[in-house]
Design a protein around this motif. Structure first.
Motif, PDB file in Angstrom:
ATOM      1  N   GLY A 137       0.921  -1.198  -0.038  1.00 26.64           N
ATOM      2  CA  GLY A 137      -0.057  -0.058  -0.127  1.00 26.64           C
ATOM      3  C   GLY A 137       0.822   1.216   0.058  1.00 26.64           C
ATOM      4  O   GLY A 137       0.312   2.590  -0.088  1.00 26.64           O
ATOM      5  N   VAL A 138       1.951   1.070  -0.057  1.00 24.32           N
ATOM      6  CA  VAL A 138       3.032   2.446   0.012  1.00 24.32           C
ATOM      7  C   VAL A 138       3.421   2.522  -1.410  1.00 24.32           C
ATOM      8  O   VAL A 138       4.082   1.490  -1.897  1.00 24.32           O
ATOM      9  N   VAL A 139       3.313   3.715  -2.071  1.00 24.76           N
ATOM     10  CA  VAL A 139       3.832   3.966  -3.456  1.00 24.76           C
ATOM     11  C   VAL A 139       5.078   4.682  -3.234  1.00 24.76           C
ATOM     12  O   VAL A 139       5.161   5.663  -2.522  1.00 24.76           O
ATOM     13  N   ARG A 140       6.017   4.310  -4.201  1.00 27.10           N
ATOM     14  CA  ARG A 140       7.283   5.166  -4.046  1.00 27.10           C
ATOM     15  C   ARG A 140       7.787   5.629  -5.565  1.00 27.10           C
ATOM     16  O   ARG A 140       7.331   4.752  -6.526  1.00 27.10           O
ATOM     17  N   PHE A 141       8.572   6.692  -5.751  1.00 29.31           N
ATOM     18  CA  PHE A 141       9.249   6.989  -6.824  1.00 29.31           C
ATOM     19  C   PHE A 141      10.676   7.467  -6.604  1.00 29.31           C
ATOM     20  O   PHE A 141      10.532   8.256  -5.543  1.00 29.31           O
ATOM     21  N   PRO A 142      11.437   7.206  -7.271  1.00 31.52           N
ATOM     22  CA  PRO A 142      11.510   6.437  -8.543  1.00 31.52           C
ATOM     23  C   PRO A 142      11.831   5.015  -8.166  1.00 31.52           C
ATOM     24  O   PRO A 142      12.141   4.541  -6.952  1.00 31.52           O
ATOM     25  N   ASP A 143      11.685   4.163  -9.323  1.00 31.66           N
ATOM     26  CA  ASP A 143      12.167   2.853  -9.185  1.00 31.66           C
ATOM     27  C   ASP A 143      13.515   2.585  -9.835  1.00 31.66           C
ATOM     28  O   ASP A 143      14.011   1.317  -9.658  1.00 31.66           O
ATOM     29  N   ALA A 144      14.309   3.596 -10.086  1.00 29.74           N
ATOM     30  CA  ALA A 144      15.559   3.627 -10.443  1.00 29.74           C
ATOM     31  C   ALA A 144      16.150   4.837 -10.234  1.00 29.74           C
ATOM     32  O   ALA A 144      15.488   6.010 -10.331  1.00 29.74           O
ATOM     33  N   PRO A 145      17.480   5.042 -10.197  1.00 29.58           N
ATOM     34  CA  PRO A 145      18.095   6.591 -10.004  1.00 29.58           C
ATOM     35  C   PRO A 145      17.775   7.266 -11.117  1.00 29.58           C
ATOM     36  O   PRO A 145      17.762   6.764 -12.236  1.00 29.58           O
ATOM     37  N   THR A 146      17.306   8.503 -10.973  1.00 31.60           N
ATOM     38  CA  THR A 146      16.795   9.331 -12.145  1.00 31.60           C
ATOM     39  C   THR A 146      17.654  10.785 -12.073  1.00 31.60           C
ATOM     40  O   THR A 146      17.096  11.709 -11.054  1.00 31.60           O
ATOM     41  N   GLU A 147      18.502  10.995 -12.711  1.00 28.51           N
ATOM     42  CA  GLU A 147      19.323  12.295 -12.736  1.00 28.51           C
ATOM     43  C   GLU A 147      18.581  13.292 -13.328  1.00 28.51           C
ATOM     44  O   GLU A 147      18.466  14.530 -12.858  1.00 28.51           O
ATOM     45  N   ARG A 148      17.641  12.843 -14.398  1.00 25.88           N
ATOM     46  CA  ARG A 148      16.588  13.862 -14.888  1.00 25.88           C
ATOM     47  C   ARG A 148      15.539  14.319 -14.105  1.00 25.88           C
ATOM     48  O   ARG A 148      15.017  15.351 -14.068  1.00 25.88           O
ATOM     49  N   GLY A 149      15.081  13.443 -13.162  1.00 29.61           N
ATOM     50  CA  GLY A 149      14.140  13.789 -12.184  1.00 29.61           C
ATOM     51  C   GLY A 149      14.590  14.962 -11.182  1.00 29.61           C
ATOM     52  O   GLY A 149      13.951  15.543 -10.920  1.00 29.61           O
ATOM     53  N   VAL A 150      15.852  14.772 -10.476  1.00 26.87           N
ATOM     54  CA  VAL A 150      16.510  15.558  -9.927  1.00 26.87           C
ATOM     55  C   VAL A 150      16.614  17.064 -10.496  1.00 26.87           C
ATOM     56  O   VAL A 150      16.279  18.141 -10.092  1.00 26.87           O
ATOM     57  N   VAL A 177      -4.108   2.982  -2.325  1.00 21.25           N
ATOM     58  CA  VAL A 177      -2.867   2.972  -1.724  1.00 21.25           C
ATOM     59  C   VAL A 177      -3.045   3.658  -0.418  1.00 21.25           C
ATOM     60  O   VAL A 177      -3.931   4.413  -0.323  1.00 21.25           O
ATOM     61  N   ARG A 178      -1.985   3.572   0.375  1.00 17.74           N
ATOM     62  CA  ARG A 178      -2.081   4.234   1.637  1.00 17.74           C
ATOM     63  C   ARG A 178      -1.019   5.516   1.701  1.00 17.74           C
ATOM     64  O   ARG A 178      -1.892   6.512   2.239  1.00 17.74           O
ATOM     65  N   TYR A 179      -0.093   5.899   0.963  1.00 17.82           N
ATOM     66  CA  TYR A 179       0.602   7.004   1.088  1.00 17.82           C
ATOM     67  C   TYR A 179       1.785   6.932   0.195  1.00 17.82           C
ATOM     68  O   TYR A 179       2.054   5.682  -0.388  1.00 17.82           O
ATOM     69  N   PHE A 180       2.198   7.964  -0.361  1.00 15.98           N
ATOM     70  CA  PHE A 180       3.529   8.158  -1.073  1.00 15.98           C
ATOM     71  C   PHE A 180       4.621   8.582  -0.371  1.00 15.98           C
ATOM     72  O   PHE A 180       4.623   9.656   0.580  1.00 15.98           O
ATOM     73  N   GLU A 181       5.686   8.135  -0.908  1.00 14.43           N
ATOM     74  CA  GLU A 181       7.007   8.642  -0.356  1.00 14.43           C
ATOM     75  C   GLU A 181       8.025   8.412  -1.317  1.00 14.43           C
ATOM     76  O   GLU A 181       7.767   7.637  -2.247  1.00 14.43           O
ATOM     77  N   PRO A 182       9.054   9.349  -1.214  1.00 13.74           N
ATOM     78  CA  PRO A 182      10.278   9.272  -2.167  1.00 13.74           C
ATOM     79  C   PRO A 182      11.015   7.951  -1.896  1.00 13.74           C
ATOM     80  O   PRO A 182      10.980   7.376  -0.803  1.00 13.74           O
ATOM     81  N   ASN A 183      11.626   7.413  -3.061  1.00 13.46           N
ATOM     82  CA  ASN A 183      12.384   6.125  -2.846  1.00 13.46           C
ATOM     83  C   ASN A 183      13.720   6.415  -2.343  1.00 13.46           C
ATOM     84  O   ASN A 183      14.737   6.392  -3.202  1.00 13.46           O
ATOM     85  N   ARG A 184      14.002   6.537  -0.980  1.00 13.39           N
ATOM     86  CA  ARG A 184      15.304   6.990  -0.710  1.00 13.39           C
ATOM     87  C   ARG A 184      16.319   6.173  -0.920  1.00 13.39           C
ATOM     88  O   ARG A 184      17.476   6.143  -0.970  1.00 13.39           O
ATOM     89  N   ALA A 185      15.803   4.691  -0.706  1.00 13.30           N
ATOM     90  CA  ALA A 185      16.960   3.464  -0.794  1.00 13.30           C
ATOM     91  C   ALA A 185      17.277   3.497  -2.213  1.00 13.30           C
ATOM     92  O   ALA A 185      18.670   3.130  -2.120  1.00 13.30           O
ATOM     93  N   THR A 186      16.471   3.887  -3.248  1.00 10.87           N
ATOM     94  CA  THR A 186      17.064   3.633  -4.446  1.00 10.87           C
ATOM     95  C   THR A 186      17.723   4.954  -4.847  1.00 10.87           C
ATOM     96  O   THR A 186      18.628   4.860  -5.869  1.00 10.87           O
ATOM     97  N   ASP A 187      17.203   6.090  -4.596  1.00 13.42           N
ATOM     98  CA  ASP A 187      17.723   7.264  -5.096  1.00 13.42           C
ATOM     99  C   ASP A 187      17.716   8.304  -4.040  1.00 13.42           C
ATOM    100  O   ASP A 187      16.706   9.411  -3.920  1.00 13.42           O
ATOM    101  N   PRO A 188      18.764   8.472  -2.856  1.00 18.27           N
ATOM    102  CA  PRO A 188      18.799   9.229  -2.020  1.00 18.27           C
ATOM    103  C   PRO A 188      18.861  10.777  -2.756  1.00 18.27           C
ATOM    104  O   PRO A 188      18.339  11.707  -1.899  1.00 18.27           O
ATOM    105  N   GLU A 189      19.417  11.055  -3.427  1.00 19.70           N
ATOM    106  CA  GLU A 189      19.645  12.258  -4.310  1.00 19.70           C
ATOM    107  C   GLU A 189      18.235  13.111  -4.829  1.00 19.70           C
ATOM    108  O   GLU A 189      18.037  14.087  -4.254  1.00 19.70           O
ATOM    109  N   PHE A 190      17.259  12.225  -5.148  1.00 21.00           N
ATOM    110  CA  PHE A 190      16.106  12.540  -5.543  1.00 21.00           C
ATOM    111  C   PHE A 190      15.379  12.875  -4.288  1.00 21.00           C
ATOM    112  O   PHE A 190      14.647  13.999  -4.227  1.00 21.00           O
ATOM    113  N   ALA A 191      15.385  11.951  -3.284  1.00 18.84           N
ATOM    114  CA  ALA A 191      14.499  12.305  -2.204  1.00 18.84           C
ATOM    115  C   ALA A 191      14.989  13.528  -1.493  1.00 18.84           C
ATOM    116  O   ALA A 191      14.193  14.287  -0.792  1.00 18.84           O
TER     117      ALA A 191
END
Length: 226
Positions: A137-150, A177-191
Motif C-alpha cells: 500500500g506504500v507507493v514510491r518514486f523512482p524505481d531507479a536512480p533518475t538524474e533527469r528527475g533531480v 494505496v496508503r501513502y506516497f513517499e520518495p524512494n530514498r533507498a534507491t535514489d537518495p539524491e532525488f529524495a
C-alpha cells in the motif's frame, strides 16, 4: 485517458527494456513496453497483462504493453499516459480549478516542464511523475536512480524566483494505496531534492487513478510523506 482497443495476454519475458514477449492465445508475441523503468515487481512470468493496439500498422511490434495485474491490483504502466491524464483532468484538482490556459511541454530554463497553466493571478509549472512501484500500500518514486528527475526538481525550485508557482504531481497509476513517499533507498539524491523543494515552497501532490484495462483517470489525493 482511453485506449481505443485493448487485448489480454500473459507475460513471458522481457529480453530488453523496450520489448516483452507475451503469450496471446497461445502465440508468443513481441510487444513494445511503454515503460523503460525496471518494473521487476510487475513483469513476472505468468502475470496477466493488457496490450493496446497502436494506430501505426507499419510498426515492428503490433501491440503496446500498457497494464499489468499485480495480485488483485491492476496497475497501468504506460509512462506516457500520466501527462495526458493530468492535462485531461487538471481542473478537477482544487489548486487548478480556475486555470484557463493549459499547455504541454513548456520550456523553462534547460528543461521541458510537462504542463504550464495559468489563472487570473498565477502561472503554474507542473511536473508530472508516474508511479508504479507499490509495496503493502506504500507507493514510491523512482524505481531507479533518475538524474533527469533531480534536474526537474531543481528547475521547479529555481522557477519561483521568476514568479512561477511550481508543482510536482505524482500520478499513482493504480487505486487503493496508503501513502506516497520518495524512494530514498534507491535514489537518495532525488529524495533530498524533493525535501528541499518542499521546504522552498514547491507544491507536492500525489493522486491515485481509476484504472481499467483500457483507461486511466485521476481519482483522489493521497498523503505525501517527504
Amino acid at each position: 485517458m482511453q485506449y481505443p482497443m485493448v487485448i489480454e495476454g500473459r507475460f513471458i519475458s522481457r529480453p530488453n527494456r523496450f520489448i516483452a514477449i507475451v503469450d496471446i492465445d497461445g502465440t508468443e508475441t513481441r510487444c513494445h513496453v511503454k515503460n523503460t523503468g525496471r518494473c521487476r515487481e510487475l513483469l513476472v512470468k505468468g502475470a496477466r497483462v493488457y496490450l493496446s493496439v497502436p494506430e501505426n500498422p507499419d510498426r515492428s511490434t503490433a501491440y503496446d504493453l500498457v497494464a499489468v495485474m499485480k495480485g488483485n491490483k491492476l496497475i497501468n504502466m504506460d509512462s506516457q499516459i500520466p501527462n495526458a491524464a493530468v492535462a485531461e483532468s487538471l481542473k478537477t484538482i482544487p489548486m487548478f480549478s480556475r486555470v484557463t490556459d493549459i499547455r504541454r511541454e513548456y520550456t523553462y530554463g534547460n528543461s521541458r516542464i510537462d504542463i504550464y497553466a495559468e489563472d487570473d493571478g498565477n502561472r503554474y509549472l507542473i511536473e508530472v511523475k508516474g508511479v508504479t512501484l507499490e509495496d503493502d500500500g506504500v507507493v514510491r518514486f523512482p524505481d531507479a536512480p533518475t538524474e533527469r528527475g533531480v534536474k526537474h526538481v531543481r528547475e521547479l525550485i529555481a522557477s519561483m524566483k521568476d514568479g512561477y508557482v511550481p508543482c510536482l504531481l505524482f500520478v499513482i497509476q493504480m487505486d487503493d494505496v496508503r501513502y506516497f513517499e520518495p524512494n530514498r533507498a534507491t535514489d537518495p539524491e532525488f529524495a533530498d531534492a524533493l525535501r528541499e523543494a518542499e521546504e522552498a515552497g514547491v507544491k507536492i501532490l500525489a493522486y491515485t487513478c481509476e484504472v481499467t484495462p483500457d483507461s486511466m483517470t485521476l481519482k483522489e489525493p493521497v498523503e505525501v510523506r517527504i
